[in-house]
Design a protein around this motif. Sequence first.
Motif, PDB file in Angstrom:
ATOM      1  N   GLU A  29      -1.572 -47.574  -0.557  1.00  0.00           N
ATOM      2  CA  GLU A  29      -0.411 -46.353  -0.143  1.00  0.00           C
ATOM      3  C   GLU A  29       0.848 -46.725  -0.632  1.00  0.00           C
ATOM      4  N   GLY A  30       1.605 -45.635  -0.871  1.00  0.00           N
ATOM      5  CA  GLY A  30       3.071 -45.729  -1.351  1.00  0.00           C
ATOM      6  C   GLY A  30       3.421 -44.431  -2.051  1.00  0.00           C
ATOM      7  N   HIS A  31       3.920 -44.584  -3.254  1.00  0.00           N
ATOM      8  CA  HIS A  31       4.460 -43.409  -4.045  1.00  0.00           C
ATOM      9  C   HIS A  31       4.013 -43.941  -5.561  1.00  0.00           C
ATOM     10  N   PHE A  32       2.950 -42.964  -5.859  1.00  0.00           N
ATOM     11  CA  PHE A  32       2.192 -43.287  -6.964  1.00  0.00           C
ATOM     12  C   PHE A  32       2.156 -42.196  -7.982  1.00  0.00           C
ATOM     13  N   ILE A  33       2.570 -42.474  -9.254  1.00  0.00           N
ATOM     14  CA  ILE A  33       2.319 -41.415 -10.324  1.00  0.00           C
ATOM     15  C   ILE A  33       0.917 -41.309 -10.983  1.00  0.00           C
ATOM     16  N   GLY A  37      -0.026 -36.848 -14.209  1.00  0.00           N
ATOM     17  CA  GLY A  37       1.552 -36.692 -13.866  1.00  0.00           C
ATOM     18  C   GLY A  37       1.748 -36.370 -12.311  1.00  0.00           C
ATOM     19  N   LEU A  38       0.975 -35.801 -11.594  1.00  0.00           N
ATOM     20  CA  LEU A  38       1.168 -35.717 -10.126  1.00  0.00           C
ATOM     21  C   LEU A  38       1.649 -36.681  -9.288  1.00  0.00           C
ATOM     22  N   ARG A  39       2.054 -36.668  -8.206  1.00  0.00           N
ATOM     23  CA  ARG A  39       2.651 -37.889  -7.424  1.00  0.00           C
ATOM     24  C   ARG A  39       1.858 -37.667  -6.243  1.00  0.00           C
ATOM     25  N   SER A  40       1.535 -38.912  -5.482  1.00  0.00           N
ATOM     26  CA  SER A  40       0.775 -39.075  -4.487  1.00  0.00           C
ATOM     27  C   SER A  40       1.172 -40.074  -3.461  1.00  0.00           C
ATOM     28  N   ALA A 183       6.540 -33.466  -9.793  1.00  0.00           N
ATOM     29  CA  ALA A 183       7.540 -34.548  -9.454  1.00  0.00           C
ATOM     30  C   ALA A 183       8.586 -33.757  -9.059  1.00  0.00           C
ATOM     31  N   ASP A 184       8.897 -32.527  -9.212  1.00  0.00           N
ATOM     32  CA  ASP A 184      10.263 -31.832  -8.681  1.00  0.00           C
ATOM     33  C   ASP A 184       9.952 -31.091  -7.453  1.00  0.00           C
ATOM     34  N   GLN A 185       8.502 -31.536  -6.507  1.00  0.00           N
ATOM     35  CA  GLN A 185       8.402 -30.736  -5.443  1.00  0.00           C
ATOM     36  C   GLN A 185       7.772 -31.772  -4.228  1.00  0.00           C
ATOM     37  N   LEU A 186       8.398 -32.964  -4.217  1.00  0.00           N
ATOM     38  CA  LEU A 186       8.008 -34.239  -3.633  1.00  0.00           C
ATOM     39  C   LEU A 186       8.714 -33.914  -2.183  1.00  0.00           C
ATOM     40  N   PRO A 187       7.849 -34.364  -1.002  1.00  0.00           N
ATOM     41  CA  PRO A 187       8.368 -34.235   0.341  1.00  0.00           C
ATOM     42  C   PRO A 187       9.243 -35.245   0.247  1.00  0.00           C
ATOM     43  N   PRO A 188      10.419 -35.093   1.360  1.00  0.00           N
ATOM     44  CA  PRO A 188      11.315 -36.331   1.507  1.00  0.00           C
ATOM     45  C   PRO A 188      10.932 -37.570   1.654  1.00  0.00           C
ATOM     46  N   GLU A 189       9.761 -37.769   2.711  1.00  0.00           N
ATOM     47  CA  GLU A 189       9.356 -39.094   2.699  1.00  0.00           C
ATOM     48  C   GLU A 189       8.763 -39.856   1.543  1.00  0.00           C
ATOM     49  N   LEU A 190       8.156 -38.995   0.705  1.00  0.00           N
ATOM     50  CA  LEU A 190       7.653 -39.524  -0.438  1.00  0.00           C
ATOM     51  C   LEU A 190       8.741 -39.799  -1.553  1.00  0.00           C
ATOM     52  N   ALA A 191       9.655 -39.022  -1.788  1.00  0.00           N
ATOM     53  CA  ALA A 191      10.874 -39.064  -2.649  1.00  0.00           C
ATOM     54  C   ALA A 191      11.699 -40.201  -2.413  1.00  0.00           C
TER      55      ALA A 191
END
Length: 204
Positions: A29-33, A37-40, A183-191
């Motif tokens: 769990e975290g912020h992964f590329i 190319g998507l973020r999760s 990458a340009d549509q991240l929710p604030p908690e993930l960003a």
Amino acid sequence: MSAGRDKGAERVTGEQILDEFRDAGALLEGHFILSSGLRSPVFLQKMRIFEDPVRTARVCGALGDAIREAFGEVDLVVSPAIGGIIPGYETARALGCKAVFVEREEGEFQLRRGFEIPTGARLVMVEDIVTTGLSSRECIAAIRKFPGTLLGAACIVDRSNGKADIGVPLVSLLKLDVPAYPADQLPPELAAIPAIKPGSRVPA
């Protein structure tokens, strides 16, 4: 969990497969590329599964059971390199058939190394994890250049929760509904979390 040879064994559940990832330390769990190319916020580090031959045989044996149940007997498993090679090989072992893989040459998947798909062979494409289905579709396109009979595809984890359209029926041991964002549509908690790229393929 079945090793893929006991026809009387019960089929494993998605929760059991998720437990395999948890026990192997492969559920991160975290912020992964992702390789797409998507973020999760969730990453499945499947190589933590595959570093353990016993666990790999257990998981891929279960995938072999699911493939046999869905498609019947199989003559050949075809996988995309690099991530699909180990699960493809171990699933083929469980099915009692051969395994080959496609790899990129000039940007496209090709069958190399003297591998062949015989006329009339009943084959299944095996992946590790399906997210967008891109590599699966590319692998299937390469397979369709040969005269074998493509029955369908299978993967250990379907991260699209059944949404990815790869053009053939897809069997999976575990369906997950894990969010993935451009990458340009991240929710604030993930960003707010630094991004890391733990996968092996460079995003397109």
